[in-house]
Design a protein around this motif. Structure first.
Motif, PDB file in Angstrom:
ATOM      1  N   ALA A  67      42.506  32.449  49.582  1.00 49.34           N
ATOM      2  CA  ALA A  67      42.229  33.505  48.604  1.00 49.34           C
ATOM      3  C   ALA A  67      42.152  32.916  47.193  1.00 49.34           C
ATOM      4  O   ALA A  67      41.278  33.283  46.402  1.00 49.34           O
ATOM      5  N   VAL A  68      43.043  31.994  46.890  1.00 47.80           N
ATOM      6  CA  VAL A  68      43.008  31.313  45.587  1.00 47.80           C
ATOM      7  C   VAL A  68      41.751  30.458  45.489  1.00 47.80           C
ATOM      8  O   VAL A  68      41.076  30.441  44.454  1.00 47.80           O
ATOM      9  N   GLU A  71      38.764  32.592  44.680  1.00 43.85           N
ATOM     10  CA  GLU A  71      38.742  32.975  43.266  1.00 43.85           C
ATOM     11  C   GLU A  71      38.317  31.798  42.389  1.00 43.85           C
ATOM     12  O   GLU A  71      37.561  31.967  41.428  1.00 43.85           O
ATOM     13  N   ARG A  74      34.560  31.324  42.541  1.00 47.09           N
ATOM     14  CA  ARG A  74      33.888  32.322  41.700  1.00 47.09           C
ATOM     15  C   ARG A  74      34.008  31.973  40.220  1.00 47.09           C
ATOM     16  O   ARG A  74      33.032  31.951  39.483  1.00 47.09           O
ATOM     17  N   GLN A  75      35.238  31.674  39.772  1.00 51.33           N
ATOM     18  CA  GLN A  75      35.476  31.348  38.367  1.00 51.33           C
ATOM     19  C   GLN A  75      34.711  30.096  37.939  1.00 51.33           C
ATOM     20  O   GLN A  75      34.104  30.078  36.862  1.00 51.33           O
TER      21      GLN A  75
END
Length: 149
Positions: A67-68, A71, A74-75
């Motif tokens: 999950a990290v 993210e 995406r970032q």
């Protein structure tokens, strides 16, 4: 600039392919996840440095879950896309001063840093594929030529 832009489109594509493959696995492979998160954390550190911000508190290696990683994918894509969109070819030879994770100061051009980040990820993506193969899985095709086809 076009070559660098294409390298980063490939980088983002490859990161997305790894993420999707890891998300589809029944069990999370900690070593593969660790290598993948290292790629993503390193990208974040370098884009932070390129933006002239302090990266000294950002991790390079950290135990995180998918999950990290999702993210971070995406970032990082958003940050790199914004950075490259606002980058002029004359900016490629601009010298960036930064302090590495061990506290040592260095200076490199934007061009050198962007090239390093793209090549660094390739190295670790190869390690990921090696680990996947040793676990009996099919390696992920992340070849540049596959991307441009």
């Amino acid at each position: 600039m076009k070559t660098i832009q294409k390298m980063y489109e490939h980088l983002n594509w490859a990161n997305q392919r790894i993420l999707e493959t890891l998300q589809s696995m029944e069990d999370e492979n900690q070593e593969v996840c660790r290598l993948f998160s290292h790629i993503l954390f390193a990208e974040k550190v370098w884009i932070t440095r390129l933006r002239g911000l302090d990266s000294s508190q950002l991790p390079i290696w950290s135990e995180v879950d998918l999950a990290v990683c999702a993210e971070l994918v995406r970032q990082n894509e958003e940050s790199v896309t914004t950075f490259l969109t606002n980058l002029d070819s004359t900016d490629l030879d601009k010298i960036i001063s930064y302090t590495n994770s061990k506290g040592n100061e260095f200076k490199n051009s934007v061009r050198e840093i962007l090239t390093h980040v793209a090549l660094h990820g390739h190295y670790h993506r190869g390690q990921i594929n090696s680990r996947l193969r040793s676990d009996g899985m099919e390696p992920i095709n992340m070849d540049f030529i596959t991307f441009v086809r």
